[in-house]
Design a protein around this motif. Structure first.
Motif, PDB file in Angstrom:
ATOM      1  N   THR A   1      -8.498   6.944  -2.685  1.00 39.38           N
ATOM      2  CA  THR A   1      -7.447   7.811  -2.170  1.00 39.38           C
ATOM      3  C   THR A   1      -6.112   7.100  -1.978  1.00 39.38           C
ATOM      4  O   THR A   1      -5.109   7.754  -1.712  1.00 39.38           O
ATOM      5  CB  THR A   1      -7.870   8.414  -0.813  1.00 39.38           C
ATOM      6  OG1 THR A   1      -8.127   7.355   0.106  1.00 39.38           O
ATOM      7  CG2 THR A   1      -9.105   9.275  -0.961  1.00 39.38           C
ATOM      8  N   THR A   2      -6.085   5.788  -2.110  1.00 38.07           N
ATOM      9  CA  THR A   2      -4.877   5.026  -1.832  1.00 38.07           C
ATOM     10  C   THR A   2      -4.591   4.057  -2.974  1.00 38.07           C
ATOM     11  O   THR A   2      -5.495   3.414  -3.494  1.00 38.07           O
ATOM     12  CB  THR A   2      -5.040   4.217  -0.531  1.00 38.07           C
ATOM     13  OG1 THR A   2      -5.449   5.096   0.506  1.00 38.07           O
ATOM     14  CG2 THR A   2      -3.752   3.546  -0.141  1.00 38.07           C
ATOM     15  N   LYS A   3      -3.317   3.945  -3.322  1.00 40.67           N
ATOM     16  CA  LYS A   3      -2.919   2.979  -4.345  1.00 40.67           C
ATOM     17  C   LYS A   3      -2.417   1.719  -3.659  1.00 40.67           C
ATOM     18  O   LYS A   3      -1.734   1.775  -2.644  1.00 40.67           O
ATOM     19  CB  LYS A   3      -1.831   3.548  -5.245  1.00 40.67           C
ATOM     20  CG  LYS A   3      -2.327   4.655  -6.128  1.00 40.67           C
ATOM     21  CD  LYS A   3      -1.248   5.122  -7.067  1.00 40.67           C
ATOM     22  CE  LYS A   3      -1.760   6.247  -7.924  1.00 40.67           C
ATOM     23  NZ  LYS A   3      -0.749   6.715  -8.852  1.00 40.67           N
ATOM     24  N   MET A   4      -2.758   0.584  -4.273  1.00 45.49           N
ATOM     25  CA  MET A   4      -2.405  -0.703  -3.694  1.00 45.49           C
ATOM     26  C   MET A   4      -2.064  -1.638  -4.859  1.00 45.49           C
ATOM     27  O   MET A   4      -2.688  -1.560  -5.913  1.00 45.49           O
ATOM     28  CB  MET A   4      -3.637  -1.166  -2.910  1.00 45.49           C
ATOM     29  CG  MET A   4      -3.643  -2.523  -2.406  1.00 45.49           C
ATOM     30  SD  MET A   4      -5.083  -2.755  -1.314  1.00 45.49           S
ATOM     31  CE  MET A   4      -6.223  -3.484  -2.436  1.00 45.49           C
TER      32      MET A   4
ATOM     33  N   VAL B   1      -8.803   0.211   3.526  1.00 40.59           N
ATOM     34  CA  VAL B   1      -8.134   1.093   2.586  1.00 40.59           C
ATOM     35  C   VAL B   1      -9.127   1.505   1.515  1.00 40.59           C
ATOM     36  O   VAL B   1      -9.729   0.663   0.860  1.00 40.59           O
ATOM     37  CB  VAL B   1      -6.923   0.378   1.946  1.00 40.59           C
ATOM     38  CG1 VAL B   1      -6.315   1.221   0.860  1.00 40.59           C
ATOM     39  CG2 VAL B   1      -5.885   0.036   2.987  1.00 40.59           C
ATOM     40  N   ASN B   2      -9.302   2.805   1.361  1.00 42.63           N
ATOM     41  CA  ASN B   2     -10.187   3.346   0.340  1.00 42.63           C
ATOM     42  C   ASN B   2      -9.407   3.457  -0.964  1.00 42.63           C
ATOM     43  O   ASN B   2      -8.403   4.161  -1.028  1.00 42.63           O
ATOM     44  CB  ASN B   2     -10.697   4.722   0.777  1.00 42.63           C
ATOM     45  CG  ASN B   2     -11.674   5.319  -0.195  1.00 42.63           C
ATOM     46  OD1 ASN B   2     -11.688   5.002  -1.376  1.00 42.63           O
ATOM     47  ND2 ASN B   2     -12.493   6.201   0.311  1.00 42.63           N
TER      48      ASN B   2
ATOM     49  N   VAL C   1       0.858  -1.186   0.000  1.00 45.10           N
ATOM     50  CA  VAL C   1       0.000   0.000   0.000  1.00 45.10           C
ATOM     51  C   VAL C   1       0.893   1.234   0.000  1.00 45.10           C
ATOM     52  O   VAL C   1       1.775   1.370   0.849  1.00 45.10           O
ATOM     53  CB  VAL C   1      -0.925   0.012   1.242  1.00 45.10           C
ATOM     54  CG1 VAL C   1      -1.774   1.270   1.259  1.00 45.10           C
ATOM     55  CG2 VAL C   1      -1.790  -1.227   1.278  1.00 45.10           C
ATOM     56  N   THR C   2       0.655   2.103  -0.968  1.00 46.86           N
ATOM     57  CA  THR C   2       1.432   3.332  -1.076  1.00 46.86           C
ATOM     58  C   THR C   2       1.310   4.141   0.212  1.00 46.86           C
ATOM     59  O   THR C   2       0.216   4.345   0.725  1.00 46.86           O
ATOM     60  CB  THR C   2       0.937   4.181  -2.267  1.00 46.86           C
ATOM     61  OG1 THR C   2       1.041   3.399  -3.447  1.00 46.86           O
ATOM     62  CG2 THR C   2       1.744   5.446  -2.419  1.00 46.86           C
ATOM     63  N   GLY C   3       2.467   4.546   0.743  1.00 39.58           N
ATOM     64  CA  GLY C   3       2.476   5.372   1.946  1.00 39.58           C
ATOM     65  C   GLY C   3       2.461   4.603   3.247  1.00 39.58           C
ATOM     66  O   GLY C   3       2.525   5.201   4.313  1.00 39.58           O
ATOM     67  N   LYS C   4       2.349   3.276   3.177  1.00 36.62           N
ATOM     68  CA  LYS C   4       2.358   2.466   4.400  1.00 36.62           C
ATOM     69  C   LYS C   4       3.512   1.474   4.327  1.00 36.62           C
ATOM     70  O   LYS C   4       3.683   0.802   3.327  1.00 36.62           O
ATOM     71  CB  LYS C   4       1.046   1.706   4.563  1.00 36.62           C
ATOM     72  CG  LYS C   4      -0.140   2.605   4.794  1.00 36.62           C
ATOM     73  CD  LYS C   4      -1.378   1.802   5.132  1.00 36.62           C
ATOM     74  CE  LYS C   4      -2.529   2.724   5.370  1.00 36.62           C
ATOM     75  NZ  LYS C   4      -3.191   2.494   6.621  1.00 36.62           N
TER      76      LYS C   4
END
Length: 134
Positions: free
Chosen positions: A44-47, A40-41, A9-12
């Motif tokens: 707003t989030t890339k996965m 995770v929405n 997950v981008t940012g995590k």
């Protein structure tokens, strides 16, 4: 290797196991001992699943799973992620020959090594991937 349910997950930091879906997005669980669940929405989030991730190559992209297989075949030994950039690059030349050294950074190599070290103990790493649907 069946890593279809594992995602980045981008940012995590770290990796997550995809365990479900609801109206708000996907339900993920951390792979560490805490087993923290979060939603995770996707708006707003890339996965990305580990099976879908590729690495820049000089001629063609290299699948992350192929790099993991090569590391495993070489005994599963990885350098410390705090090793020098040259040591990391030397290791990566062995497990991902033909990668584009101008576009694959030391930080990318560190992330791949840390991901491998997270998943190497999981049974999913030993399972065969299911055949694609036709």
């Amino acid at each position: 290797m069946n890593l279809r349910a594992l995602v980045s997950v981008t940012g995590k930091p770290g990796l997550f196991k995809l365990i479900g879906q609801n109206k708000g997005g996907f339900i993920l669980e951390t792979l560490d001992s805490a087993k923290i669940k979060s939603i995770v929405n996707l708006n707003t989030t890339k996965m990305a699943t580990l099976e879908d991730i590729t690495i820049y190559g000089e001629e063609e992209e290299i699948r992350l799973l192929d790099v993991f297989e090569k590391i495993k075949a070489n005994g599963g030994n990885t350098p410390n992620t705090k090793a020098s950039g040259e040591e990391l690059r030397s290791f990566f030349r062995e497990v991902a020959p033909g990668h584009d050294e101008a576009r694959v950074y030391s930080s990318d190599i560190k992330k791949i090594i840390s991901w491998y070290n997270i998943i190497k103990e999981f049974p999913l790493f030993e399972e065969e991937a299911p055949a694609p649907l036709q």
